[in-house]
Design a protein around this motif. Sequence first.
Motif, PDB file in Angstrom:
ATOM      1  N   GLY A 131     -19.573 105.682  14.750  1.00  0.00           N
ATOM      2  CA  GLY A 131     -20.486 104.696  14.176  1.00  0.00           C
ATOM      3  C   GLY A 131     -19.950 103.281  14.188  1.00  0.00           C
ATOM      4  O   GLY A 131     -20.424 102.428  13.436  1.00  0.00           O
ATOM      5  N   ALA A 132     -18.967 102.995  15.068  1.00  0.00           N
ATOM      6  CA  ALA A 132     -18.353 101.664  15.123  1.00  0.00           C
ATOM      7  C   ALA A 132     -18.976 100.809  16.218  1.00  0.00           C
ATOM      8  O   ALA A 132     -19.557 101.318  17.175  1.00  0.00           O
ATOM      9  N   ARG A 133     -18.821  99.495  16.069  1.00  0.00           N
ATOM     10  CA  ARG A 133     -19.274  98.530  17.071  1.00  0.00           C
ATOM     11  C   ARG A 133     -18.089  97.647  17.426  1.00  0.00           C
ATOM     12  O   ARG A 133     -17.423  97.123  16.527  1.00  0.00           O
ATOM     13  N   LEU A 134     -17.844  97.465  18.719  1.00  0.00           N
ATOM     14  CA  LEU A 134     -16.669  96.746  19.201  1.00  0.00           C
ATOM     15  C   LEU A 134     -17.112  95.628  20.128  1.00  0.00           C
ATOM     16  O   LEU A 134     -17.903  95.856  21.049  1.00  0.00           O
ATOM     17  N   THR A 135     -16.586  94.418  19.921  1.00  0.00           N
ATOM     18  CA  THR A 135     -16.975  93.310  20.786  1.00  0.00           C
ATOM     19  C   THR A 135     -15.971  92.172  20.679  1.00  0.00           C
ATOM     20  O   THR A 135     -15.129  92.139  19.779  1.00  0.00           O
ATOM     21  N   GLY A 136     -16.061  91.237  21.616  1.00  0.00           N
ATOM     22  CA  GLY A 136     -15.257  90.021  21.583  1.00  0.00           C
ATOM     23  C   GLY A 136     -16.169  88.817  21.669  1.00  0.00           C
ATOM     24  O   GLY A 136     -17.207  88.853  22.340  1.00  0.00           O
ATOM     25  N   THR A 137     -15.813  87.747  20.987  1.00  0.00           N
ATOM     26  CA  THR A 137     -16.632  86.539  21.015  1.00  0.00           C
ATOM     27  C   THR A 137     -15.755  85.334  20.737  1.00  0.00           C
ATOM     28  O   THR A 137     -14.560  85.450  20.511  1.00  0.00           O
ATOM     29  N   GLY A 138     -16.354  84.159  20.760  1.00  0.00           N
ATOM     30  CA  GLY A 138     -15.612  82.932  20.502  1.00  0.00           C
ATOM     31  C   GLY A 138     -16.370  81.747  21.054  1.00  0.00           C
ATOM     32  O   GLY A 138     -17.560  81.833  21.371  1.00  0.00           O
ATOM     33  N   GLY A 319     -26.467  95.544  12.615  1.00  0.00           N
ATOM     34  CA  GLY A 319     -27.827  95.910  12.991  1.00  0.00           C
ATOM     35  C   GLY A 319     -27.944  96.532  14.365  1.00  0.00           C
ATOM     36  O   GLY A 319     -29.029  96.975  14.758  1.00  0.00           O
ATOM     37  N   LEU A 320     -26.840  96.570  15.128  1.00  0.00           N
ATOM     38  CA  LEU A 320     -26.857  97.165  16.461  1.00  0.00           C
ATOM     39  C   LEU A 320     -26.451  98.634  16.397  1.00  0.00           C
ATOM     40  O   LEU A 320     -25.703  99.042  15.501  1.00  0.00           O
ATOM     41  N   PRO A 321     -26.899  99.440  17.356  1.00  0.00           N
ATOM     42  CA  PRO A 321     -26.398 100.816  17.434  1.00  0.00           C
ATOM     43  C   PRO A 321     -24.895 100.802  17.713  1.00  0.00           C
ATOM     44  O   PRO A 321     -24.379  99.854  18.305  1.00  0.00           O
ATOM     45  N   PRO A 322     -24.173 101.827  17.314  1.00  0.00           N
ATOM     46  CA  PRO A 322     -22.741 101.883  17.608  1.00  0.00           C
ATOM     47  C   PRO A 322     -22.485 101.812  19.112  1.00  0.00           C
ATOM     48  O   PRO A 322     -23.278 102.297  19.915  1.00  0.00           O
ATOM     49  N   GLY A 323     -21.367 101.176  19.494  1.00  0.00           N
ATOM     50  CA  GLY A 323     -21.032 101.085  20.906  1.00  0.00           C
ATOM     51  C   GLY A 323     -20.086  99.942  21.194  1.00  0.00           C
ATOM     52  O   GLY A 323     -19.565  99.285  20.289  1.00  0.00           O
ATOM     53  N   LEU A 324     -19.873  99.692  22.483  1.00  0.00           N
ATOM     54  CA  LEU A 324     -18.994  98.638  22.992  1.00  0.00           C
ATOM     55  C   LEU A 324     -19.870  97.571  23.630  1.00  0.00           C
ATOM     56  O   LEU A 324     -20.654  97.871  24.531  1.00  0.00           O
ATOM     57  N   TYR A 325     -19.736  96.308  23.181  1.00  0.00           N
ATOM     58  CA  TYR A 325     -20.658  95.255  23.587  1.00  0.00           C
ATOM     59  C   TYR A 325     -19.939  94.064  24.209  1.00  0.00           C
ATOM     60  O   TYR A 325     -18.886  93.646  23.726  1.00  0.00           O
ATOM     61  N   GLY A 326     -20.556  93.496  25.265  1.00  0.00           N
ATOM     62  CA  GLY A 326     -20.113  92.228  25.807  1.00  0.00           C
ATOM     63  C   GLY A 326     -20.715  91.085  25.014  1.00  0.00           C
ATOM     64  O   GLY A 326     -21.632  91.275  24.200  1.00  0.00           O
ATOM     65  N   ALA A 327     -20.211  89.865  25.260  1.00  0.00           N
ATOM     66  CA  ALA A 327     -20.681  88.708  24.501  1.00  0.00           C
ATOM     67  C   ALA A 327     -22.144  88.380  24.774  1.00  0.00           C
ATOM     68  O   ALA A 327     -22.791  87.708  23.971  1.00  0.00           O
TER      69      ALA A 327
END
Length: 333
Positions: A131-138, A319-327
């Motif tokens: 149930g985790a969400r992983l991403t990078g931003t900046g 608010g997003l489904p769990p997963g790995l996301y790009g910016a």
Amino acid sequence: MPRRPPRAVAVFGTGRAGQHAIRMLLDDEMLDLRAVGTTDPAKDGVDAGVLAGVGETGHTAVHGLKPRDVGGEVDVILHCGAASRDELADFFGDAAGSGIDVVSVSGGFHPRTAFGDATCAELAASAVASGARLTGTGVNPGFLLDVLPWIVSSLVRAPASVHARRTTDMKHWGSTMRAKIGFGDGPATHAVNDLLSLDESLALLAESVGVEIAEMTIDVEDVVAGSAREVHGRRIERGEHCGFIQRATATATGGRRLTLEWVAVLGLAEEDGVGDGTDVTVTDAAGRIVTAHVAGTHDRDAYPATVARAAHVATLIAGLPPGLYGANLQPAA
């Protein structure tokens, strides 16, 4: 509409970005600071507020803290420490295994480029399972040289070329980062395009605008000072090496072209002749042009904006489904 309860957050990293995050979170209504991790043993046990210059907060920095150590205590981690891609992949994996969201300002903006297909598949599967969400931003990477050009390119139906250039002053960077690329007290320990590569930004932009890359090149050239200056105790004479231009170019089979340029100068001055701010130019096959300019000043510090963007994503990513996301897949509002 009822306000969402604040998300419990941990800050990992106590350098410049981490210190900005700590100060910001003390007054944030949507994120509640619960824990602070540091990679510096000298900071172990020191109050996080003292490290951030705001006095006692009751939260002490813990050396070597890992996501699994705060499992069940926090909802999301702001990852603000410098990390290699392998280190960040391990961090994401630990967090995913503990069911904790992560927003990193240190990488992971385009996961497939950062981690490779196999690792991405493992991280995504683990995140979905827990149930985790992983991403990078900046700000850069994560916005000015990837997301912003993509948004501007949407004003042209079929972009033939996209060019984006950002100019920054390294005097605002942390001392560790400057030292690694040769703008500290000693020789460089890392090449610019190894530590600060634009490959994730270029891949993210290409994917977003529908360009299939046939060839990619990344080059770095020196910037020489147009005037003498002294920055952080370092004297730079006119004509000496004072910065770099990293240029990343992607060409598609049909001739479509994407170019990103990152200019970084220590003690940026008008005499250096490299401009200021961020400029994006998008051209279609008929020669029609759309441009955008984000003003900058020689004294502008991007760290507060970087941390603010990460906190914004950390608030909304629930608010997003769990997963790995790009910016390019993060919530904007």
